[in-house]
Design a protein around this motif. Structure first.
Motif, short mmCIF file in Angstrom:
data_model
loop_
_atom_site.label_atom_id
_atom_site.label_comp_id
_atom_site.label_asym_id
_atom_site.label_seq_id
_atom_site.Cartn_x
_atom_site.Cartn_y
_atom_site.Cartn_z
N ARG A 98 40.00 13.21 -25.82
CA ARG A 98 40.84 12.29 -24.99
C ARG A 98 39.73 10.39 -25.85
O ARG A 98 40.48 9.46 -25.86
N ASP A 99 37.67 10.59 -25.43
CA ASP A 99 37.49 9.76 -25.48
C ASP A 99 37.70 9.19 -27.31
O ASP A 99 37.84 8.23 -27.85
N VAL A 100 37.93 9.94 -28.68
CA VAL A 100 38.08 10.42 -29.86
C VAL A 100 39.52 8.81 -30.08
O VAL A 100 38.97 8.24 -30.68
N LEU A 131 40.22 4.99 -31.37
CA LEU A 131 40.86 4.64 -32.44
C LEU A 131 41.86 3.82 -32.27
O LEU A 131 43.00 3.48 -32.94
N ALA A 132 43.06 4.61 -30.66
CA ALA A 132 44.66 4.02 -30.52
C ALA A 132 44.29 3.51 -29.38
O ALA A 132 43.59 3.51 -28.87
N PRO A 133 45.23 2.02 -28.61
CA PRO A 133 45.15 1.41 -27.92
C PRO A 133 46.29 2.10 -26.98
O PRO A 133 46.93 1.51 -26.36
N VAL A 134 45.39 2.25 -26.35
CA VAL A 134 46.65 4.26 -25.28
C VAL A 134 45.37 4.51 -24.47
O VAL A 134 43.78 4.30 -24.90
N ASP A 135 45.59 4.24 -23.22
CA ASP A 135 45.00 4.79 -22.42
C ASP A 135 45.30 6.46 -22.80
O ASP A 135 46.31 7.04 -22.03
N THR A 136 44.27 7.57 -22.42
CA THR A 136 44.18 8.65 -22.65
C THR A 136 43.55 9.08 -21.41
O THR A 136 43.63 10.32 -21.53
N HIS A 137 43.15 8.63 -20.23
CA HIS A 137 42.24 9.37 -19.09
C HIS A 137 43.99 10.36 -18.16
O HIS A 137 44.70 10.08 -18.76
N PRO A 138 43.26 11.11 -17.88
CA PRO A 138 44.25 12.19 -17.64
C PRO A 138 44.84 11.95 -16.75
O PRO A 138 46.35 12.87 -16.76
N ASP A 139 45.34 11.07 -16.02
CA ASP A 139 46.49 10.28 -14.60
C ASP A 139 46.98 9.66 -15.96
O ASP A 139 48.67 9.82 -15.80
N VAL A 140 46.57 9.39 -16.93
CA VAL A 140 48.29 8.67 -17.62
C VAL A 140 48.74 9.01 -18.70
O VAL A 140 49.72 9.61 -19.00
N LEU A 141 48.10 9.76 -19.64
CA LEU A 141 48.33 10.66 -20.85
C LEU A 141 48.15 12.42 -20.72
O LEU A 141 46.90 13.03 -20.39
N ALA A 142 49.19 13.18 -20.35
CA ALA A 142 49.29 13.90 -19.56
C ALA A 142 50.01 14.88 -20.85
O ALA A 142 49.74 15.18 -22.24
N LEU A 143 49.41 16.47 -20.35
CA LEU A 143 49.61 17.47 -21.42
C LEU A 143 51.11 17.94 -21.95
O LEU A 143 51.43 17.60 -20.71
N GLY A 144 50.75 17.69 -22.80
CA GLY A 144 52.90 18.02 -22.75
C GLY A 144 53.64 16.92 -23.36
O GLY A 144 54.46 16.76 -23.80
N CYS A 159 58.50 -0.44 -23.39
CA CYS A 159 60.10 -0.28 -24.56
C CYS A 159 60.72 0.37 -23.64
O CYS A 159 60.39 1.65 -22.68
N PRO A 160 61.60 -0.46 -23.46
CA PRO A 160 63.07 0.35 -22.74
C PRO A 160 63.53 1.77 -23.37
O PRO A 160 64.71 2.71 -22.55
N TYR A 161 63.08 1.79 -24.80
CA TYR A 161 63.66 3.35 -25.43
C TYR A 161 63.03 4.51 -24.57
O TYR A 161 62.83 5.65 -24.81
N CYS A 162 61.26 4.16 -25.44
CA CYS A 162 60.98 5.16 -25.22
C CYS A 162 59.81 5.60 -23.86
O CYS A 162 59.20 6.60 -23.18
N GLY A 163 60.15 4.04 -23.45
CA GLY A 163 59.37 4.12 -22.00
C GLY A 163 58.20 3.88 -21.56
O GLY A 163 57.56 3.93 -20.42
N LEU A 164 57.49 3.54 -22.69
CA LEU A 164 56.23 3.39 -22.93
C LEU A 164 55.75 1.70 -22.56
O LEU A 164 56.10 0.88 -23.00
N ASP A 165 54.98 1.45 -21.92
CA ASP A 165 53.81 0.03 -22.16
C ASP A 165 53.03 0.14 -23.21
O ASP A 165 51.83 0.77 -23.55
N LYS A 166 53.13 -0.83 -24.03
CA LYS A 166 53.32 -0.84 -25.37
C LYS A 166 52.01 -2.01 -25.37
O LYS A 166 52.48 -3.72 -24.63
N ASP A 167 51.61 -1.50 -26.19
CA ASP A 167 50.06 -3.01 -26.68
C ASP A 167 50.64 -3.63 -27.27
O ASP A 167 51.08 -3.37 -28.53
#
Ligand SMILES: [Zn+2]
Lengths: 180, 109
Positions: free
Chosen positions: A111-113, A117-130, B6-14
């Motif tokens: 999750r840290d790696v 690289l990506a502007p994404v919150d990868t914490h398990p509460d946000v990025l779930a499996l699936g 984004c209203p199409y994929c529902g994600l908060d986008k940077d």
């Protein structure tokens, strides 16, 4: 691109045997959902979902785009079959296996790696499996999903595969732990 | 840095995952239109201090275009909505009115 692997905070390995078929059409339509399920053995995922079982699966890419995963050797025949079955539905089916590169990350720091690289919150509460996340890593577009809490797969255009392998390896450099 | 849902994929986008598409709800004037209409279609843009409507694309994402309503002063986002509309939906207008009573933008209010 040859087989290659980098071992650091996570192991980065290029996956060479993953077939990928892009399907465009109304994913909420019954016909496409039925045919994709028959082709993969998994249900059509919800918005931004990844239903994956082994080498087969369906990734939700947009309201009108799905990525069908299949073993590499099966992809051309499966694409032809889907095309036939969807011939009376407004849809497009293309085998893109040779146009995409796939990388697998394995290790407890996965999750840290990804988060480096990506502007994404990868914490398990946000990025779930699936969950599938389409985003960018460094300068290039990509999609990734977690297969477990210690493994993830990243898909990008094959033309930027060298770059992707490079930035994934560098984000996994030993000694660069986020929480040391 | 903006974060838009984004209203199409529902994600908060940077913001770095999005592509800016200029002012929203422009009406195109092409061949056969008056010079005034054509000129305002090409060059006439709002430059508000406050409520504004824009087009954005979920570029590193589901790739869809969508609309966003935000404040150019505070960067507050009032909401995002479908690209398949000629004007902001009522829910968006209501959300703006709650925060900026009496707002106007072109012929919307
Ligand atoms: Zn999107």
């Amino acid at each position: 691109m040859s087989d290659r692997q980098f071992d650091g905070l996570v192991s980065v390995r290029q996956v060479q045997d993953q077939g990928m078929i892009t399907v465009r059409g109304d994913l909420k339509g019954k016909k496409i959902a039925t045919e994709l399920k028959a082709a993969t053995g998994v249900d059509m995922p919800a918005q931004m979902g990844a239903s994956v079982k082994g080498a087969s699966g369906i990734l939700w890419m947009s309201p009108d785009e799905a990525m069908v995963l299949a073993p590499l050797g099966d992809a051309p025949a499966l694409a032809g079959e889907l095309q036939k079955k969807l011939s009376k539905t407004h849809a497009l089916v293309v085998d893109v296996s040779d146009a995409r590169a796939v990388f697998e990350l394995t290790g407890p720091n996965v999750r840290d790696v990804l988060a480096k690289l990506a502007p994404v919150d990868t914490h398990p509460d946000v990025l779930a499996l699936g969950a599938l996340r389409r985003t960018r890593m460094g300068q290039v577009a990509c999609a990734f999903w977690l297969m477990s809490d210690t493994s993830a797969r990243v898909i990008c255009f094959r033309s930027v595969g060298d770059y992707m392998f490079g930035i994934l390896s560098s984000a996994a450099a030993p000694g660069s732990e986020v929480f040391a | 840095m903006l974060t838009l849902n984004c209203p199409y994929c529902g994600l908060d986008k940077d913001e770095t995952e999005l592509a800016y598409g200029g002012e929203a709800h422009l009406k195109r004037f092409g061949p056969g239109s008056t010079d005034e209409d054509f000129e305002s279609y090409i060059f006439g843009r709002e430059n508000p201090k406050g409520v504004h409507f824009e087009r954005w694309r979920c570029a590193s994402g589901c790739t869809k275009w969508f609309h966003a309503a935000r404040c150019t002063v505070t960067m507050e986002v009032f909401g995002t909505y479908s690209a398949q509309t000629f004007e902001p939906p009522k829910a968006i207008k209501d959300a703006i009115s709650k925060k900026r009573p009496g707002w106007t933008w072109r012929n919307f209010s």
